[in-house]
Every structure is written in C-alpha cells, then in structure tokens.
Enzyme design. Structure first.
Site, PDB file in Angstrom:
ATOM      1  N   LYS A  83      62.040  87.230   7.549  1.00 12.96           N
ATOM      2  CA  LYS A  83      62.266  88.635   7.901  1.00 12.96           C
ATOM      3  C   LYS A  83      62.685  89.383   6.648  1.00 12.96           C
ATOM      4  O   LYS A  83      63.654  88.985   5.972  1.00 12.96           O
ATOM      5  CB  LYS A  83      63.408  88.707   8.911  1.00 12.96           C
ATOM      6  CG  LYS A  83      62.993  89.206  10.277  1.00 12.96           C
ATOM      7  CD  LYS A  83      64.200  89.194  11.165  1.00 12.96           C
ATOM      8  CE  LYS A  83      64.036  90.062  12.354  1.00 12.96           C
ATOM      9  NZ  LYS A  83      65.244  90.061  13.189  1.00 12.96           N
TER      10      LYS A  83
HETATM   11  C1  E4P Z   1      65.108  91.977  16.028  1.00 10.95           C
HETATM   12  O1  E4P Z   1      64.501  91.125  15.447  1.00 10.95           O
HETATM   13  C2  E4P Z   1      66.552  92.239  15.894  1.00 10.95           C
HETATM   14  O2  E4P Z   1      67.204  91.012  15.679  1.00 10.95           O
HETATM   15  C3  E4P Z   1      67.177  92.818  17.128  1.00 10.95           C
HETATM   16  O3  E4P Z   1      66.228  93.037  18.146  1.00 10.95           O
HETATM   17  C4  E4P Z   1      68.084  93.966  16.880  1.00 10.95           C
HETATM   18  O4  E4P Z   1      68.607  94.409  18.103  1.00 10.95           O
HETATM   19  P1  E4P Z   1      69.877  95.345  18.212  1.00 10.95           P
HETATM   20  O5  E4P Z   1      69.439  96.753  17.952  1.00 10.95           O
HETATM   21  O6  E4P Z   1      70.332  95.172  19.629  1.00 10.95           O
HETATM   22  O7  E4P Z   1      70.878  94.866  17.204  1.00 10.95           O
END
Ligand code: E4P
Length: 217
Positions: A83
C-alpha cells in the site's frame, strides 16, 4: 465482488476465515499500531491465515525509501500487496515496484483524478475511502461508481477497492456501483449476517422440533 477484511487483528481474521467469505485482508498503520506487535511478525501471521492478497502499507515519504521498505514487506509472503499513499512519491514508487513485479494498492484516494493517476502508474488496486468522504458531506458511493464506470469504459486494469466502509448499506451500494472489492471492518462483516427474520425463523424451527418430540407424540 470480492470481500477483504480491513483489520490487522489475527483473532478477527482467523474467525472470519472459518466462514469462507474472505478473499483478502487490508491493513494500515493505524490498524497495525492498534495491535501493539512487531509489524513483520504480524504480517507473516496474517499471510499464514490468508492465501489471498494482504495489503501492507509503507510509512516512508520518499519513493526510494518506499521501494526499499516494500521489498522487505513483499519478501514476507507472495500474496503481500504494497500500500502506497496517493502522492507523487507514492506513484513514483508504484511505477518502480511494478517494474520489480511487486503489486501495489494506492491508498488515500479521494477523487477520480487521483484514481486515474494511480491506474496510469500501474497500481494493481486503488482504494477510494468512501466513509471519510461521507464524513465531510461528500458522496463516497458516487465516487466509487464514477471510477468503476470510467475505468471500464477505458479498459483500465486496476481493481477498485471500496475502502473506509462504515456500515452494511455501504456494502450493498458499492456492489451496485461495480466495485471489484469491498474491504470491510469485522463489525460490519458480522452485521451482514443479521436479519431478524432469520433469527426468528431459527427460533421457531427449533421450538417446533422440540414440541414434536413431546412424549406420546
Ligand atoms: C483501507 O484500506 C483502509 O484501511 C480503511 O478502509 C480506512 O478506513 P477508515 O476511514 O475507517 O479508517
């Protein structure tokens, strides 16, 4: 549509895997920090539990550092997807990692133009965060739909992961919008099981079965 679990908690992953519904896992620095464990050991354990894609996020800010960090993370398991943030350095790293045969998931995407740039750079996955957009009064589902429609029109290959999902209705909405993947927290996954008529139905079937076993019947 594929379902990924958005967590770094191995108890949640282990339980969800027994249900046979999880295709992969996404983590982020916040989720990993919450576990209070060594990242590489944690990632290795997640990779043992999940054969599908497991996203692990870099925390460097320059492309060269991101690539170096990514190579170490990618060595943990063949299913690890790196990522990277939706920044110029992140896309530079995406391009380099593609050359090296390492898949990326470009994260923190909040607009169509960002998604387009990530796709052009060769991201295997792109993660638009719909919940965080909704929090600001924008329409997160509309963004997912726009990205999916235009990507299909131009045959762009990156898979769209609907991320930052907050409730079960989001799952229905992103499936209708054409998302390739929804990555969901464990609490949302559990709520997807729920329907009061299912609970009532199970209760009645069991009660009828027991009643039929009364002596003399
Ligand atoms: C996605 O890969 C992220 O880890 C995640 O969906 C972020 O979500 P949040 O906005 O609830 O922190």
């Amino acid at each position: 549509m594929k379902l990924f679990l958005d967590t770094a908690n191995t108890d949640e992953i282990r339980e969800a895997m027994t249900w046979g519904v999880i295709d992969g896992v996404t983590t982020n620095p916040t989720l990993v920090a919450r576990e209070g464990r060594d990242f590489h050991h944690l990632l290795a354990e997640i990779c043992q539990l999940v054969p599908g894609p497991v996203s692990a996020e870099v925390i460097s800010t320059t492309a060269a550092e991101m690539v170096a960090e990514a190579q170490v993370l990618a060595a943990v398991g063949a299913q690890v997807v790196i990522k990277v943030p939706m920044t110029p350095a992140g896309l530079q790293a995406t391009t380099k990692l593609k050359e090296l045969g390492i898949k990326t998931n470009v994260t923190l995407v909040f607009s169509f133009n960002q998604a387009l740039l990530a796709a052009k750079a060769g991201a295997a996955f792109i993660s638009p965060f719909l919940g965080r957009l909704d929090d600001l009064g924008h329409d997160g589902v509309a963004l997912i739909s726009q990205i999916c429609v235009i990507f299909r029109g131009y045959n762009l290959q990156s898979q769209v992961i609907a991320a930052s999902i907050r409730h079960p209705l989001h799952v229905v909405q992103v499936a209708s919008a054409g998302a390739n993947v929804a990555t969901i927290p464990f609490t949302v996954l559990k709520s997807m099981f729920k329907h009061p008529l299912t609970d009532l139905g199970v209760e009645r079937f069991l009660a009828d079965w027991q009643a039929a076993k009364r002596p003399g019947k």
